[in-house]
Design an enzyme around this catalytic site. Structure first.
Site, mmCIF file in Angstrom:
data_model
loop_
_atom_site.group_PDB
_atom_site.id
_atom_site.type_symbol
_atom_site.label_atom_id
_atom_site.label_comp_id
_atom_site.label_asym_id
_atom_site.label_seq_id
_atom_site.Cartn_x
_atom_site.Cartn_y
_atom_site.Cartn_z
ATOM 1 C CG ASP A 29 -13.436 -11.467 76.502
ATOM 2 O OD1 ASP A 29 -12.783 -10.762 77.296
ATOM 3 O OD2 ASP A 29 -13.414 -12.713 76.528
ATOM 4 C CG ASN A 85 -10.631 -7.826 86.199
ATOM 5 O OD1 ASN A 85 -11.429 -7.336 86.980
ATOM 6 N ND2 ASN A 85 -10.997 -8.668 85.251
ATOM 7 C CD GLN A 92 -3.836 -7.503 84.958
ATOM 8 O OE1 GLN A 92 -3.581 -7.024 86.067
ATOM 9 N NE2 GLN A 92 -3.310 -7.027 83.838
ATOM 10 C CB VAL A 94 -4.356 -10.870 79.441
ATOM 11 C CG1 VAL A 94 -3.362 -10.412 78.374
ATOM 12 C CG2 VAL A 94 -5.078 -12.142 78.987
ATOM 13 C CG HIS A 98 -7.288 -6.090 79.284
ATOM 14 N ND1 HIS A 98 -6.183 -6.608 79.918
ATOM 15 C CD2 HIS A 98 -8.356 -6.793 79.746
ATOM 16 C CE1 HIS A 98 -6.562 -7.584 80.731
ATOM 17 N NE2 HIS A 98 -7.869 -7.715 80.650
ATOM 18 C CG HIS A 100 -13.098 -6.731 80.850
ATOM 19 N ND1 HIS A 100 -13.193 -7.997 80.333
ATOM 20 C CD2 HIS A 100 -11.955 -6.711 81.585
ATOM 21 C CE1 HIS A 100 -12.158 -8.721 80.745
ATOM 22 N NE2 HIS A 100 -11.393 -7.962 81.511
HETATM 23 P P1 5GP Z 1 -8.630 -10.254 82.446
HETATM 24 O O1 5GP Z 1 -9.040 -11.545 83.084
HETATM 25 O O2 5GP Z 1 -7.126 -10.166 82.322
HETATM 26 O O3 5GP Z 1 -9.257 -9.051 83.047
HETATM 27 O O4 5GP Z 1 -9.226 -10.316 80.977
HETATM 28 C C1 5GP Z 1 -8.647 -11.020 79.954
HETATM 29 C C2 5GP Z 1 -9.742 -11.258 78.945
HETATM 30 O O5 5GP Z 1 -9.131 -11.604 77.719
HETATM 31 C C3 5GP Z 1 -10.685 -12.410 79.309
HETATM 32 O O6 5GP Z 1 -12.010 -11.925 79.369
HETATM 33 C C4 5GP Z 1 -10.479 -13.409 78.196
HETATM 34 O O7 5GP Z 1 -11.678 -14.052 77.801
HETATM 35 C C5 5GP Z 1 -9.903 -12.563 77.074
HETATM 36 N N1 5GP Z 1 -8.994 -13.275 76.190
HETATM 37 C C6 5GP Z 1 -7.963 -14.072 76.560
HETATM 38 N N2 5GP Z 1 -7.320 -14.545 75.477
HETATM 39 C C7 5GP Z 1 -7.982 -14.032 74.402
HETATM 40 C C8 5GP Z 1 -7.796 -14.172 72.986
HETATM 41 O O8 5GP Z 1 -6.893 -14.856 72.505
HETATM 42 N N3 5GP Z 1 -8.658 -13.496 72.187
HETATM 43 C C9 5GP Z 1 -9.662 -12.722 72.683
HETATM 44 N N4 5GP Z 1 -10.439 -12.098 71.798
HETATM 45 N N5 5GP Z 1 -9.863 -12.566 74.012
HETATM 46 C C10 5GP Z 1 -9.037 -13.222 74.856
#
Ligand code: 5GP
Length: 111
Positions: A29, A85, A92, A94, A98, A100
């Site tokens: 991440d 999420n 969430q 993205v 996915h 974590h």
């Molecule tokens: P969510 O908030 O959707 O559950 O998690 C998305 C995760 O993707 C976040 O923890 C964020 O830090 C990670 N993330 C977003 N953009 C990028 C990226 O370009 N590269 C990487 N490695 N992680 C990302």
């Protein structure tokens, strides 16, 4: 809609890849919330858990097995968290399914 994860899967955007096979990719991440914070990302474009169809549920099995392997690789079999999420209200950001994988410290209420 194409997300940043799709671009990472397609290698249009770089990421630190920890593991990859034909159906999923594991990356670090970019904003780690724990010493070990990985994202297990199934390659199939599915927005989130709620959007999964029955025919895709084998993905969850593979995610679980991958988490077990990561726990061995990162020597944290005794304590890790696997979470997803689902939806904006749950945090969430993205909208490509996915999970974590968090470890390396005592994990409190939040990831
Ligand atoms: P969510 O908030 O959707 O559950 O998690 C998305 C995760 O993707 C976040 O923890 C964020 O830090 C990670 N993330 C977003 N953009 C990028 C990226 O370009 N590269 C990487 N490695 N992680 C990302």
């Amino acid at each position: 809609m194409t997300t940043i994860f799709k671009k990472i899967i397609e290698k249009e955007v770089s990421a630190e890849v920890v593991y990859e096979n034909e159906s999923l990719i594991v990356i670090k991440d970019i904003h780690p919330q724990a010493p070990i914070h990985l994202l297990i990302i199934p390659k199939k474009e599915i927005a989130n858990l709620q959007a999964m169809e029955k025919k895709d549920l084998n993905i969850l099995q593979e995610v679980a097995l991958t988490a077990q392997k990561l726990a061995q690789k990162f020597q944290c079999e005794d304590g890790y968290r696997l979470l997803t999420n689902n939806g904006e209200k749950a945090g969430q950001t993205v909208f490509h399914l996915h999970f974590h994988f968090l470890a390396g410290r005592t994990l409190g209420d939040l990831a």
